[in-house]
Design a protein around this motif. Structure first.
Motif, mmCIF file in Angstrom:
data_model
loop_
_atom_site.group_PDB
_atom_site.id
_atom_site.type_symbol
_atom_site.label_atom_id
_atom_site.label_comp_id
_atom_site.label_asym_id
_atom_site.label_seq_id
_atom_site.Cartn_x
_atom_site.Cartn_y
_atom_site.Cartn_z
ATOM 1 N N VAL A 136 49.193 39.627 43.765
ATOM 2 C CA VAL A 136 49.541 39.859 42.362
ATOM 3 C C VAL A 136 48.336 39.716 41.428
ATOM 4 C CG1 VAL A 136 50.778 38.759 40.468
ATOM 5 C CG2 VAL A 136 51.982 39.343 42.542
ATOM 6 N N ARG A 137 47.434 38.803 41.724
ATOM 7 C CA ARG A 137 46.349 38.499 40.793
ATOM 8 C C ARG A 137 45.475 39.703 40.414
ATOM 9 N NH1 ARG A 137 44.558 32.915 43.303
ATOM 10 N NH2 ARG A 137 45.875 31.518 42.150
ATOM 11 N N PRO A 138 44.914 40.457 41.402
ATOM 12 C CA PRO A 138 44.075 41.591 41.015
ATOM 13 C C PRO A 138 44.846 42.615 40.194
ATOM 14 C CG PRO A 138 43.852 41.165 43.355
ATOM 15 C CD PRO A 138 44.976 40.321 42.859
ATOM 16 N N ARG A 139 46.148 42.802 40.510
ATOM 17 C CA ARG A 139 46.952 43.767 39.775
ATOM 18 C C ARG A 139 47.108 43.314 38.315
ATOM 19 N NH1 ARG A 139 52.310 44.610 42.691
ATOM 20 N NH2 ARG A 139 52.942 42.853 41.424
ATOM 21 N N ASN A 140 47.345 42.018 38.132
ATOM 22 C CA ASN A 140 47.489 41.500 36.766
ATOM 23 C C ASN A 140 46.178 41.604 36.002
ATOM 24 O OD1 ASN A 140 50.130 40.927 37.093
ATOM 25 N ND2 ASN A 140 49.867 38.739 37.441
ATOM 26 N N ARG A 141 45.088 41.265 36.700
ATOM 27 C CA ARG A 141 43.772 41.337 36.037
ATOM 28 C C ARG A 141 43.459 42.778 35.650
ATOM 29 N NH1 ARG A 141 41.899 38.040 40.223
ATOM 30 N NH2 ARG A 141 40.561 39.668 41.030
ATOM 31 N N ALA A 142 43.735 43.718 36.579
ATOM 32 C CA ALA A 142 43.475 45.139 36.291
ATOM 33 C C ALA A 142 44.296 45.591 35.097
ATOM 34 C CB ALA A 142 43.787 45.987 37.516
ATOM 35 N N ARG A 143 45.576 45.200 35.069
ATOM 36 C CA ARG A 143 46.458 45.595 33.958
ATOM 37 C C ARG A 143 45.900 45.065 32.632
ATOM 38 N NH1 ARG A 143 51.939 43.445 35.263
ATOM 39 N NH2 ARG A 143 51.865 44.947 36.945
ATOM 40 N N TYR A 144 45.475 43.804 32.640
ATOM 41 C CA TYR A 144 44.957 43.165 31.436
ATOM 42 C C TYR A 144 43.725 43.907 30.908
ATOM 43 C CZ TYR A 144 42.752 39.592 28.523
ATOM 44 O OH TYR A 144 42.147 38.929 27.498
ATOM 45 N N TRP A 145 42.760 44.182 31.812
ATOM 46 C CA TRP A 145 41.491 44.763 31.352
ATOM 47 C C TRP A 145 41.628 46.244 31.034
ATOM 48 C CZ3 TRP A 145 38.058 41.936 29.251
ATOM 49 C CH2 TRP A 145 37.938 40.594 29.632
ATOM 50 N N ILE A 146 42.511 46.943 31.732
ATOM 51 C CA ILE A 146 42.716 48.365 31.404
ATOM 52 C C ILE A 146 43.388 48.478 30.038
ATOM 53 C CG2 ILE A 146 44.030 50.436 32.070
ATOM 54 C CD1 ILE A 146 43.227 49.722 34.995
ATOM 55 N N ASN A 147 44.278 47.551 29.713
ATOM 56 C CA ASN A 147 44.863 47.532 28.369
ATOM 57 C C ASN A 147 43.794 47.279 27.308
ATOM 58 O OD1 ASN A 147 47.463 48.165 28.994
ATOM 59 N ND2 ASN A 147 48.124 46.056 29.247
ATOM 60 N N LYS A 148 42.844 46.405 27.649
ATOM 61 C CA LYS A 148 41.740 46.126 26.716
ATOM 62 C C LYS A 148 40.913 47.390 26.482
ATOM 63 C CE LYS A 148 41.445 41.565 25.843
ATOM 64 N NZ LYS A 148 41.297 41.020 24.499
ATOM 65 N N VAL A 149 40.682 48.149 27.577
ATOM 66 C CA VAL A 149 39.929 49.402 27.456
ATOM 67 C C VAL A 149 40.673 50.344 26.520
ATOM 68 C CG1 VAL A 149 39.159 51.460 28.704
ATOM 69 C CG2 VAL A 149 38.838 49.217 29.732
ATOM 70 N N ARG A 150 41.988 50.442 26.695
ATOM 71 C CA ARG A 150 42.799 51.341 25.856
ATOM 72 C C ARG A 150 42.776 50.908 24.401
ATOM 73 N NH1 ARG A 150 47.464 51.558 30.203
ATOM 74 N NH2 ARG A 150 46.623 53.180 31.515
ATOM 75 N N GLU A 151 42.840 49.591 24.179
ATOM 76 C CA GLU A 151 42.834 49.091 22.797
ATOM 77 C C GLU A 151 41.483 49.337 22.132
ATOM 78 O OE1 GLU A 151 43.796 44.954 23.097
ATOM 79 O OE2 GLU A 151 45.832 45.367 23.800
ATOM 80 N N GLY A 152 40.419 49.360 22.965
ATOM 81 C CA GLY A 152 39.079 49.601 22.439
ATOM 82 C C GLY A 152 38.513 48.430 21.658
ATOM 83 N N LYS A 153 39.089 47.244 21.893
ATOM 84 C CA LYS A 153 38.580 46.066 21.175
ATOM 85 C C LYS A 153 37.580 45.313 22.048
ATOM 86 C CE LYS A 153 42.787 45.295 18.532
ATOM 87 N NZ LYS A 153 44.033 44.550 18.528
ATOM 88 N N PRO A 154 36.507 44.776 21.454
ATOM 89 C CA PRO A 154 35.556 44.010 22.258
ATOM 90 C C PRO A 154 36.136 42.656 22.655
ATOM 91 C CG PRO A 154 34.927 43.970 19.957
ATOM 92 C CD PRO A 154 36.133 44.851 20.051
ATOM 93 N N SER A 155 35.622 42.100 23.729
ATOM 94 C CA SER A 155 36.061 40.785 24.172
ATOM 95 C C SER A 155 34.854 39.844 24.120
ATOM 96 C CB SER A 155 36.606 40.884 25.595
ATOM 97 O OG SER A 155 37.010 39.634 26.044
ATOM 98 N N PRO A 156 34.797 38.978 23.109
ATOM 99 C CA PRO A 156 33.598 38.158 22.907
ATOM 100 C C PRO A 156 33.289 37.212 24.073
ATOM 101 C CG PRO A 156 35.193 37.867 21.114
ATOM 102 C CD PRO A 156 35.847 38.683 22.148
ATOM 103 N N LYS A 157 34.326 36.850 24.825
ATOM 104 C CA LYS A 157 34.114 35.885 25.912
ATOM 105 C C LYS A 157 33.424 36.509 27.131
ATOM 106 C CE LYS A 157 38.443 34.549 25.855
ATOM 107 N NZ LYS A 157 39.706 33.958 26.312
ATOM 108 N N LEU A 158 33.439 37.825 27.195
ATOM 109 C CA LEU A 158 32.953 38.521 28.382
ATOM 110 C C LEU A 158 31.420 38.461 28.469
ATOM 111 C CD1 LEU A 158 34.574 39.985 30.509
ATOM 112 C CD2 LEU A 158 34.193 42.112 29.278
ATOM 113 N N THR A 159 30.921 38.101 29.650
ATOM 114 C CA THR A 159 29.465 38.084 29.850
ATOM 115 C C THR A 159 29.121 38.894 31.100
ATOM 116 O OG1 THR A 159 29.589 36.131 31.249
ATOM 117 C CG2 THR A 159 29.273 35.743 28.888
ATOM 118 N N VAL A 160 27.830 39.204 31.235
ATOM 119 C CA VAL A 160 27.373 39.954 32.417
ATOM 120 C C VAL A 160 27.709 39.168 33.686
ATOM 121 C CG1 VAL A 160 25.328 40.803 33.619
ATOM 122 C CG2 VAL A 160 25.564 41.166 31.171
#
Lengths: 107, 265
Positions: free
Chosen positions: B143-167
């Motif tokens: 379940v975990r990778p599916r949930n993570r993928a859903r979360y980040w793909i939604n972020k891509v669709r929203e087009g909002k930056p995520s300040p916590k994200l680092t390289v």
């Protein structure tokens, strides 16, 4: 060939398709619209050239330049000079690894 | 054709007369005497070719799936096991034995077979708590990778930056789809420039960069520098582009871009 950012102008001896000359003329002289930034690739002098674009993404686009030549301008790039003649316009594409597909670049 | 015997004595009473050795008690299911000439006198519930339950004269009961963790096997077991014992499926391909202390508290895991002794203790089964933990871990991993993928793909669709994200966070992500979505949210150009992608080819103002996605796949991008403004642009190209000329030809759908271009800004 002349390139300005994502837009490539390829000189062509082919006639511009009739469907474009009849219905596809862009009155503002915009060659490519900047969807994200609002910066357009456009002709500097509307009397010196004509832009013909199909209405859909990935469709054909042409520029017809009169004898005096024309420059193409853009906010982020230096102007390029197009000598007289017809040019086929190509937009750069990029590969989207997430969608696993190619798509046209967006300014 | 439900048979109501639930212990050795009841089954023994039913196996009399012309049905002394074997009696059909359901579809492909028989009650049969085993070890006819020995003193053991076991009575088995046979489903197809497997003795799914063996009742011993001393009150012991052997529960045996024979590797067939199926709905029918469990249904037949539940029909003939004395209460409070029941079996139930747990996760995929696993069967648990319960003694009426609730579904959260199984008595034992029925790996292949388990012996329920007359005193209520069990012998030979797997550890129920280990199986519960294993199934839980498997479910979470699925379940975990599916949930993570859903979360980040939604972020891509929203087009909002995520300040916590680092390289570093992106590079640590093991799932390729999730990592690509995170790169998009972070900003692909910024990520390529900050992550130290390897330069695999260089010509004029162009550099072809490569970043491994996993053990087999790579991500390639063309770095271009505007000759007039000095601005740097990154364009993703497909992984089959090994050199700058082929990447440029793919980008503009041309045959010999570098040989034909006369002016570029």
């Amino acid at each position: 060939m002349i390139r300005q950012g994502d837009v490539l102008f390829i000189p062509t001896t082919d006639a511009i398709p009739e469907y474009l000359t009849e219905r596809g003329k862009n009155e503002k002289g915009i060659v490519m619209e900047g969807e994200a930034t609002g910066h357009h690739h456009r002709i500097a002098n509307l009397e010196a050239a004509e832009v013909f674009r199909s209405g859909w993404a990935g469709g054909e686009s042409f520029v017809r330049v009169s004898d005096q030549g024309v420059s193409i301008v853009h906010e982020e790039h230096a102007p390029v000079q197009l000598p007289a003649g017809n040019y086929r316009v190509k937009i750069a594409r990029e590969y989207d690894y997430l969608a696993n597909a190619a798509r046209f670049s967006r300014d | 054709m439900k048979y109501d015997g639930r212990n050795y004595q009841e089954l023994d009473a039913k196996l009399q007369g012309r049905c002394r050795e074997s009696r059909k008690i359901g579809n492909h299911t028989y009650a049969q005497r085993r070890n006819r000439y020995s003193k053991e006198g076991v009575i088995a519930i046979l489903l197809h070719n497997t003795d799914i339950l063996s009742f011993y004269p001393n009150g012991d009961i052997k529960v045996n799936t024979g590797g067939w963790h199926t709905v029918t096997t469990r249904a037949r077991m539940n029909d003939y096991l004395p209460r409070p014992y029941t079996v139930s499926g747990y996760g995929r391909g696993r069967t648990m034995l319960y003694n009426g202390n609730g579904w959260d508290n199984p008595l034992s895991a029925v790996d292949d077979s388990v012996l329920i002794k007359a005193d209520g203790s069990t012998e030979g089964g797997g550890n129920a708590l280990d199986v519960i933990a294993e199934v839980k871990r498997e479910k979470l991993e699925a379940v975990r990778p599916r949930n993570r993928a859903r979360y980040w793909i939604n972020k891509v669709r929203e087009g909002k930056p995520s300040p916590k994200l680092t390289v570093a966070t992106i590079l640590e992500e093991e799932n390729q789809t999730v990592r690509l979505a995170m790169m998009r949210v972070f900003g692909f150009e910024r990520f390529i420039l900050d992550s130290g992608a390897k330069v695999i080819d260089q010509k004029a103002d162009y550099e072809l960069l490569e970043l491994p996605l996993d053990r087999w796949n790579v991500l390639r991008a063309l770095k271009m520098k505007c000759s007039t403004t000095g601005a740097v642009y990154i364009n993703q190209v497909p992984p089959h582009c090994h050199e700058v000329p082929s990447a440029l030809d793919w980008m503009f759908d041309t045959k010999d871009y570098l040989g034909q271009v006369t002016q570029q800004t």
